[in-house]
Design a protein around this motif. Structure first.
Motif, short mmCIF file in Angstrom:
data_model
loop_
_atom_site.label_atom_id
_atom_site.label_comp_id
_atom_site.label_asym_id
_atom_site.label_seq_id
_atom_site.Cartn_x
_atom_site.Cartn_y
_atom_site.Cartn_z
N SER A 1 0.84 -1.19 0.00
CA SER A 1 0.00 0.00 0.00
C SER A 1 0.88 1.24 0.00
N THR B 1 2.17 1.88 -6.04
CA THR B 1 2.03 0.67 -6.83
C THR B 1 3.40 0.05 -7.05
N SER C 1 3.85 -2.32 -9.63
CA SER C 1 3.69 -3.05 -10.89
C SER C 1 4.92 -2.97 -11.79
N ARG D 1 2.47 -13.13 -8.41
CA ARG D 1 2.03 -11.78 -8.08
C ARG D 1 0.74 -11.46 -8.81
N ASN E 1 -0.64 -7.89 -9.92
CA ASN E 1 -0.39 -6.44 -9.93
C ASN E 1 -1.68 -5.63 -9.74
N ASN F 1 -1.86 -5.37 -6.22
CA ASN F 1 -0.63 -4.90 -5.55
C ASN F 1 -0.20 -5.90 -4.47
N THR F 2 -0.29 -7.15 -4.82
CA THR F 2 -0.05 -8.23 -3.87
C THR F 2 0.80 -9.31 -4.53
#
Length: 125
Positions: free
Chosen positions: A25, A28, A30, A72, A74, A77-78
């Motif tokens: 958090s 980002t 990515s 992952r 994206n 965001n995990t």
């Protein structure tokens, strides 16, 4: 403020599985390499696995090859660490980490700028 939060640790018997998650958090990730490290009792923290920004390239430490899978999402965001065929020697605190540099393959601990608080994984024999 950038924050990484791990979840999914716990106690499991040898041969079992766990899935760790790390949610980012504050920004980002990515475009960034993400990694997992672990620290066993009275030992230094060591590399476990990393995954590049697209998910198209992964790398694993020899002790976990063929048993662990990093992935992952994206959009969320995990990123994740699927751990199968767990062994007592996998017992450690597991940390997720993120490299703040875009499009860099991060192979050393020093290249990671953001760290989670760690989650305990205990494998009983």
């Amino acid at each position: 403020q950038v924050e990484l939060v791990e979840s999914g640790g716990g106690l499991v018997q040898a041969g079992g599985s766990l899935r760790l998650s790390c949610a980012g958090s504050g920004r980002t990730f990515s475009r960034n390499t993400m990694g997992w490290f672990r620290q066993a009792p009275e030992k230094e923290r060591v590399f476990v696995a990393h995954i590049n920004w697209s998910g198209g390239m992964t790398n694993y430490a020899d002790p976990v090859k063929g048993r662990f899978t990093i992935s992952r999402d994206n959009a969320k965001n995990t990123w994740y660490l699927q751990m199968n065929s767990l062994k007592p020697e996998d017992t450690a605190v597991y940390y997720c980490a993120a490299d703040s540099h875009d499009f860099r393959i991060s192979s050393s601990e020093a290249q990671y700028d953001y760290w989670g608080q760690g989650t305990q994984v205990t494998v009983s024999s």
